[in-house]
Design a protein around this motif. Sequence first.
Motif, PDB file in Angstrom:
ATOM      1  N   HIS A 129       0.831  -1.133  -0.102  1.00 26.10           N
ATOM      2  CA  HIS A 129      -0.032   0.052   0.116  1.00 26.10           C
ATOM      3  C   HIS A 129       0.886   1.306   0.058  1.00 26.10           C
ATOM      4  O   HIS A 129       0.710   2.281  -0.498  1.00 26.10           O
ATOM      5  CB  HIS A 129      -1.015   0.133   1.378  1.00 26.10           C
ATOM      6  CG  HIS A 129      -1.618   1.288   1.620  1.00 26.10           C
ATOM      7  ND1 HIS A 129      -2.773   1.496   0.726  1.00 26.10           N
ATOM      8  CD2 HIS A 129      -1.368   2.190   2.317  1.00 26.10           C
ATOM      9  CE1 HIS A 129      -3.247   2.704   0.960  1.00 26.10           C
ATOM     10  NE2 HIS A 129      -2.734   3.340   2.093  1.00 26.10           N
ATOM     11  N   LEU A 130       1.939   1.313   0.592  1.00 25.53           N
ATOM     12  CA  LEU A 130       2.955   2.184   0.816  1.00 25.53           C
ATOM     13  C   LEU A 130       3.769   2.511  -0.450  1.00 25.53           C
ATOM     14  O   LEU A 130       4.509   3.532  -0.733  1.00 25.53           O
ATOM     15  CB  LEU A 130       3.734   2.283   2.121  1.00 25.53           C
ATOM     16  CG  LEU A 130       2.984   2.469   3.350  1.00 25.53           C
ATOM     17  CD1 LEU A 130       4.063   1.704   4.555  1.00 25.53           C
ATOM     18  CD2 LEU A 130       2.500   3.644   3.629  1.00 25.53           C
ATOM     19  N   GLY A 131       3.602   1.627  -1.363  1.00 22.57           N
ATOM     20  CA  GLY A 131       4.332   1.560  -2.761  1.00 22.57           C
ATOM     21  C   GLY A 131       5.775   0.666  -2.637  1.00 22.57           C
ATOM     22  O   GLY A 131       6.514   0.862  -3.871  1.00 22.57           O
ATOM     23  N   ALA A 132       6.082  -0.027  -1.706  1.00 21.77           N
ATOM     24  CA  ALA A 132       7.274  -0.955  -1.905  1.00 21.77           C
ATOM     25  C   ALA A 132       7.087  -2.018  -2.529  1.00 21.77           C
ATOM     26  O   ALA A 132       6.039  -2.494  -3.040  1.00 21.77           O
ATOM     27  CB  ALA A 132       7.492  -1.413  -0.457  1.00 21.77           C
ATOM     28  N   SER A 133       8.129  -2.632  -3.197  1.00 23.36           N
ATOM     29  CA  SER A 133       8.281  -3.881  -3.865  1.00 23.36           C
ATOM     30  C   SER A 133       8.471  -5.132  -2.704  1.00 23.36           C
ATOM     31  O   SER A 133       9.267  -4.764  -1.981  1.00 23.36           O
ATOM     32  CB  SER A 133       9.506  -3.801  -4.767  1.00 23.36           C
ATOM     33  OG  SER A 133       9.499  -5.032  -5.376  1.00 23.36           O
ATOM     34  N   VAL A 134       7.266  -5.849  -2.783  1.00 31.17           N
ATOM     35  CA  VAL A 134       7.318  -6.916  -1.751  1.00 31.17           C
ATOM     36  C   VAL A 134       7.376  -8.206  -2.142  1.00 31.17           C
ATOM     37  O   VAL A 134       6.856  -8.795  -3.286  1.00 31.17           O
ATOM     38  CB  VAL A 134       6.030  -6.597  -0.927  1.00 31.17           C
ATOM     39  CG1 VAL A 134       6.102  -7.832  -0.056  1.00 31.17           C
ATOM     40  CG2 VAL A 134       5.891  -5.399  -0.305  1.00 31.17           C
ATOM     41  N   THR A 135       8.405  -9.119  -1.686  1.00 36.41           N
ATOM     42  CA  THR A 135       8.643 -10.559  -1.659  1.00 36.41           C
ATOM     43  C   THR A 135       8.235 -11.073  -0.421  1.00 36.41           C
ATOM     44  O   THR A 135       8.680 -10.725   0.425  1.00 36.41           O
ATOM     45  CB  THR A 135       9.939 -10.858  -2.374  1.00 36.41           C
ATOM     46  OG1 THR A 135      10.395 -10.284  -3.418  1.00 36.41           O
ATOM     47  CG2 THR A 135      10.061 -12.335  -2.418  1.00 36.41           C
TER      48      THR A 135
END
Length: 482
Positions: free
Chosen positions: A35-41
Amino acid sequence: MALDHLGRHDSWEGVRAVVAGFGVSGFAAADNLLHLGASVTALDESPGDDERQEKAELLNVLGADVRLGAGETATLPDDVDLLITSPGWRPTTPLLAQARDRGIPIWGEVELAWRLRDPENAAPWLAITGTNGKTTTVQMLDTILRTAGLRSVAVGNVGLPIVEAVMDPMPYDVFAVELSSFQLHYTQTMAAESAAVLNVAEDHLDWYDSMDAYARDKGRIYEGVQRACVYNVADEVTRRLVEDADVREGARAIGFTLGAPGVGMLGVVDDILVDRAFLEARHSSAAELCTISDLASDAPHYIANALAAAALARAHGISQTAVRDGLKAFRPDGHRIETVASKDGITWVDDSKATNPHAALASLRAYPSVVWIAGGLAKGATFDDLVVAARDRMRAAVLTGTDQDLIADALARHAPDVPVIRVGANETGAAAMASVVAAAGTVAASGDTVLLAPGCASMDQFKDYKDRGDRFAEAVRTRLGQ
């Protein structure tokens, strides 16, 4: 990439985050980072059940890379700026060790939540840890706060994931935060308004190298405290942790005791819970909070939990009336010194939540004549101190589970006259508990309490402590024809 400046109102675009562990808190962390815009794995060794698979699919649709299954956590991806770890993961886990070797920051979900507080409306945290009693005390505190008219919620190691609560668009007035030693291990900047360490006893020595390391992580809860560091007068370790803490100027050390309180403490006088810490005339008088009969249990450890919850509430400015009404209204969750049945003068009590020796001893001390049901996974704990302290209360012991030998040996050394029955080591679920209850029934007599206070974890024979308690209740009711 420098991350210290990032908060809830900043763009996290370009931050490459790995979330290790896809349980409730892991999903909340991954979801909010997206939601904050990070790229998540997100990585987890377990493929999980249908619900977890659905959550994984949802995050995949939103742009995350969710990898569930054996071998998925063996190697940290190449391009990573931040690792969010599940609290149960040991620092020696290969994924975490690789992150440390590469200089990648490692946060827990609690640390992430602290950094994502709204700077314009940052609700204070009233935080609680301890070997035993955390959940009950946090729920007591939350009940008191809500009784006082505040929008409060129990979060952390219980209830709502704390990241989810912090990011709620409708702000809370205050958080009642339960923190395990594992969660505290991965906190760095958290600074509660007030905090309590209820007790520190032998536990989780399969995770920690020493009791000292375990206690140090508990003590992290006091770092940066603004108002009150609440400690257990009967537990010297908790007092030392307060003395060693780096707190804000003006923060006070507030003790709680089952005896008459000194100045700056809460305690008990003539069966009345009283406050000699948060009133102007504390040098000459005490404020009545409630009576022991107002509480759901008169067990000593339950009274201690109530005093700790009251201390945190009073530090936050809650009135005596709201403390009294909140404690009167509160009822603990199941499997905590819960009476299952009484017949023929024998009382059957479920305290399956007593998953370490310290908790089991607290439960044993609540009853004068006990047929003690114990055993399971000891997690590196020993039972000598428990047996020495409680042997005069034991009519008999019924032992089960993987590590029953540890308990049997302690009983043989320190209470050789206590009859010991060993059953169900190779059984699981309902069959195991039926054998246990049948054995207890052969030795229990009028005036006895048959007490399930295992002093051990449950996963060798049951799904969890709740399943163990449920099976106990079922077996007791079947035996008694109820």
